[in-house]
Design a protein around this motif. Structure first.
Motif, PDB file in Angstrom:
ATOM      1  N   ARG A  30       0.747  -1.206   0.192  1.00 42.65           N
ATOM      2  CA  ARG A  30      -0.006   0.109   0.035  1.00 42.65           C
ATOM      3  C   ARG A  30       0.856   1.287   0.058  1.00 42.65           C
ATOM      4  O   ARG A  30       0.740   2.405  -0.684  1.00 42.65           O
ATOM      5  N   HIS A  31       1.911   1.283   0.777  1.00 44.33           N
ATOM      6  CA  HIS A  31       2.987   2.354   1.011  1.00 44.33           C
ATOM      7  C   HIS A  31       3.414   2.706  -0.269  1.00 44.33           C
ATOM      8  O   HIS A  31       3.793   3.830  -0.959  1.00 44.33           O
ATOM      9  N   VAL A  32       4.136   1.495  -0.943  1.00 42.13           N
ATOM     10  CA  VAL A  32       4.700   1.741  -2.435  1.00 42.13           C
ATOM     11  C   VAL A  32       3.900   2.171  -3.319  1.00 42.13           C
ATOM     12  O   VAL A  32       4.302   2.970  -4.132  1.00 42.13           O
ATOM     13  N   LEU A  33       2.602   1.650  -3.390  1.00 38.10           N
ATOM     14  CA  LEU A  33       1.629   2.346  -4.418  1.00 38.10           C
ATOM     15  C   LEU A  33       1.231   3.736  -4.327  1.00 38.10           C
ATOM     16  O   LEU A  33       0.844   4.460  -5.201  1.00 38.10           O
ATOM     17  N   THR A  34       1.232   4.168  -3.090  1.00 37.17           N
ATOM     18  CA  THR A  34       0.567   5.378  -2.814  1.00 37.17           C
ATOM     19  C   THR A  34       1.694   6.267  -2.743  1.00 37.17           C
ATOM     20  O   THR A  34       1.519   7.524  -2.692  1.00 37.17           O
ATOM     21  N   HIS A  35       3.014   6.035  -2.753  1.00 36.99           N
ATOM     22  CA  HIS A  35       4.149   7.020  -2.508  1.00 36.99           C
ATOM     23  C   HIS A  35       4.799   7.063  -3.933  1.00 36.99           C
ATOM     24  O   HIS A  35       4.968   6.063  -4.453  1.00 36.99           O
ATOM     25  N   LYS A  36       5.425   8.357  -4.390  1.00 40.12           N
ATOM     26  CA  LYS A  36       6.166   8.604  -5.515  1.00 40.12           C
ATOM     27  C   LYS A  36       7.639   8.316  -5.289  1.00 40.12           C
ATOM     28  O   LYS A  36       8.570   8.226  -6.277  1.00 40.12           O
ATOM     29  N   ASN A  37       8.284   8.844  -3.953  1.00 39.23           N
ATOM     30  CA  ASN A  37       9.739   9.052  -3.932  1.00 39.23           C
ATOM     31  C   ASN A  37      10.146   7.876  -2.946  1.00 39.23           C
ATOM     32  O   ASN A  37       9.459   7.467  -1.911  1.00 39.23           O
ATOM     33  N   TYR A  38      11.110   7.539  -3.158  1.00 43.63           N
ATOM     34  CA  TYR A  38      11.917   6.331  -2.698  1.00 43.63           C
ATOM     35  C   TYR A  38      13.303   6.626  -2.673  1.00 43.63           C
ATOM     36  O   TYR A  38      13.966   7.539  -3.578  1.00 43.63           O
ATOM     37  N   ARG A  39      14.032   6.320  -1.465  1.00 42.35           N
ATOM     38  CA  ARG A  39      15.682   6.447  -1.298  1.00 42.35           C
ATOM     39  C   ARG A  39      16.228   5.966  -2.448  1.00 42.35           C
ATOM     40  O   ARG A  39      17.369   6.232  -2.986  1.00 42.35           O
ATOM     41  N   PHE A  40      16.075   4.386  -2.760  1.00 44.39           N
ATOM     42  CA  PHE A  40      16.652   3.707  -3.659  1.00 44.39           C
ATOM     43  C   PHE A  40      15.659   3.110  -4.572  1.00 44.39           C
ATOM     44  O   PHE A  40      14.628   2.717  -4.335  1.00 44.39           O
ATOM     45  N   GLY A  41      15.998   2.806  -5.881  1.00 46.88           N
ATOM     46  CA  GLY A  41      15.190   2.218  -6.738  1.00 46.88           C
ATOM     47  C   GLY A  41      14.104   2.754  -7.183  1.00 46.88           C
ATOM     48  O   GLY A  41      13.683   3.967  -7.092  1.00 46.88           O
ATOM     49  N   ASN A  42      13.042   1.987  -7.718  1.00 46.02           N
ATOM     50  CA  ASN A  42      11.813   2.743  -8.230  1.00 46.02           C
ATOM     51  C   ASN A  42      10.699   1.754  -7.633  1.00 46.02           C
ATOM     52  O   ASN A  42      10.782   0.871  -7.089  1.00 46.02           O
ATOM     53  N   ARG A  43       9.269   2.059  -8.099  1.00 42.64           N
ATOM     54  CA  ARG A  43       8.053   1.326  -7.590  1.00 42.64           C
ATOM     55  C   ARG A  43       8.257  -0.087  -7.995  1.00 42.64           C
ATOM     56  O   ARG A  43       7.910  -1.057  -6.977  1.00 42.64           O
ATOM     57  N   ALA A  44       8.478  -0.578  -9.195  1.00 43.59           N
ATOM     58  CA  ALA A  44       8.471  -1.981  -9.624  1.00 43.59           C
ATOM     59  C   ALA A  44       9.546  -2.614  -8.841  1.00 43.59           C
ATOM     60  O   ALA A  44       9.162  -3.853  -8.281  1.00 43.59           O
ATOM     61  N   VAL A  45      10.845  -2.232  -8.484  1.00 37.21           N
ATOM     62  CA  VAL A  45      11.711  -2.787  -7.856  1.00 37.21           C
ATOM     63  C   VAL A  45      11.055  -2.898  -6.119  1.00 37.21           C
ATOM     64  O   VAL A  45      11.432  -4.332  -5.838  1.00 37.21           O
ATOM     65  N   TRP A  46      10.517  -2.084  -5.892  1.00 38.10           N
ATOM     66  CA  TRP A  46      10.102  -2.247  -4.185  1.00 38.10           C
ATOM     67  C   TRP A  46       8.884  -3.163  -4.232  1.00 38.10           C
ATOM     68  O   TRP A  46       8.889  -3.884  -3.298  1.00 38.10           O
ATOM     69  N   LEU A  47       8.062  -3.441  -5.411  1.00 37.83           N
ATOM     70  CA  LEU A  47       6.991  -4.258  -5.176  1.00 37.83           C
ATOM     71  C   LEU A  47       7.469  -5.636  -5.102  1.00 37.83           C
ATOM     72  O   LEU A  47       7.016  -6.501  -4.707  1.00 37.83           O
ATOM     73  N   VAL A  48       8.429  -5.907  -6.334  1.00 35.75           N
ATOM     74  CA  VAL A  48       9.277  -7.256  -6.242  1.00 35.75           C
ATOM     75  C   VAL A  48       9.722  -7.704  -4.893  1.00 35.75           C
ATOM     76  O   VAL A  48       9.590  -8.729  -4.206  1.00 35.75           O
ATOM     77  N   VAL A  49      10.462  -6.643  -4.332  1.00 38.32           N
ATOM     78  CA  VAL A  49      11.212  -6.862  -3.174  1.00 38.32           C
ATOM     79  C   VAL A  49      10.036  -7.308  -1.758  1.00 38.32           C
ATOM     80  O   VAL A  49      10.239  -8.221  -1.206  1.00 38.32           O
ATOM     81  N   VAL A  50       9.236  -6.472  -1.657  1.00 37.27           N
ATOM     82  CA  VAL A  50       8.264  -6.514  -0.726  1.00 37.27           C
ATOM     83  C   VAL A  50       7.286  -7.900  -0.917  1.00 37.27           C
ATOM     84  O   VAL A  50       7.164  -8.709  -0.128  1.00 37.27           O
ATOM     85  N   ILE A  51       7.186  -8.217  -2.278  1.00 42.37           N
ATOM     86  CA  ILE A  51       5.992  -9.403  -2.345  1.00 42.37           C
ATOM     87  C   ILE A  51       7.100 -10.734  -2.481  1.00 42.37           C
ATOM     88  O   ILE A  51       6.571 -11.762  -1.956  1.00 42.37           O
ATOM     89  N   VAL A  52       8.155 -10.806  -2.966  1.00 40.15           N
ATOM     90  CA  VAL A  52       8.996 -11.939  -3.359  1.00 40.15           C
ATOM     91  C   VAL A  52       9.724 -12.160  -1.956  1.00 40.15           C
ATOM     92  O   VAL A  52       9.628 -13.556  -1.369  1.00 40.15           O
ATOM     93  N   ILE A  53      10.399 -11.606  -1.352  1.00 40.63           N
ATOM     94  CA  ILE A  53      11.065 -11.623  -0.185  1.00 40.63           C
ATOM     95  C   ILE A  53      10.426 -11.807   1.193  1.00 40.63           C
ATOM     96  O   ILE A  53      10.155 -10.650   1.527  1.00 40.63           O
ATOM     97  N   GLN A  54       9.662 -12.856   1.559  1.00 39.28           N
ATOM     98  CA  GLN A  54       8.717 -12.851   2.579  1.00 39.28           C
ATOM     99  C   GLN A  54       9.247 -12.333   3.965  1.00 39.28           C
ATOM    100  O   GLN A  54      10.641 -12.674   4.144  1.00 39.28           O
ATOM    101  N   ILE A  55       8.581 -11.720   4.693  1.00 39.85           N
ATOM    102  CA  ILE A  55       8.880 -11.015   6.019  1.00 39.85           C
ATOM    103  C   ILE A  55       9.991 -10.238   5.970  1.00 39.85           C
ATOM    104  O   ILE A  55       9.690  -8.942   6.352  1.00 39.85           O
ATOM    105  N   ILE A  56      11.185 -10.480   5.429  1.00 44.54           N
ATOM    106  CA  ILE A  56      12.375  -9.434   5.357  1.00 44.54           C
ATOM    107  C   ILE A  56      12.180  -8.362   4.239  1.00 44.54           C
ATOM    108  O   ILE A  56      12.558  -7.555   4.455  1.00 44.54           O
TER     109      ILE A  56
END
Length: 69
Positions: A30-56
């Motif tokens: 939810r946070h990734v989809l509602t915010h446009k600014n990230y320290r590193f990477g972009n929205r697609a990268v963070w969605l993959v990290v959040v969904i694929v790497i469980q808990i961590i």
């Protein structure tokens, strides 16, 4: 002992972990989809990290990816 018996026996341990993971993942997605600014990477990268790497993955996002608002 088969796998079903193992899961049935240990469900009180697994259920809170599953719920914690779902809450963390949904909050981070939810946070990734509602915010446009990230320290590193972009929205697609963070969605993959959040969904694929469980808990961590969500923890990594909130520590390293979330930009200060």
């Amino acid at each position: 002992m088969n796998n079903f018996d193992f899961l049935k026996e240990n469900m009180p341990i697994f259920l809170p972990l599953i719920i914690l993971e779902l809450i963390l993942m949904l909050t981070a997605v939810r946070h990734v989809l509602t915010h446009k600014n990230y320290r590193f990477g972009n929205r697609a990268v963070w969605l993959v990290v959040v969904i694929v790497i469980q808990i961590i993955g969500p923890v990594i996002y909130f520590v390293f990816g979330k930009a200060d608002d």
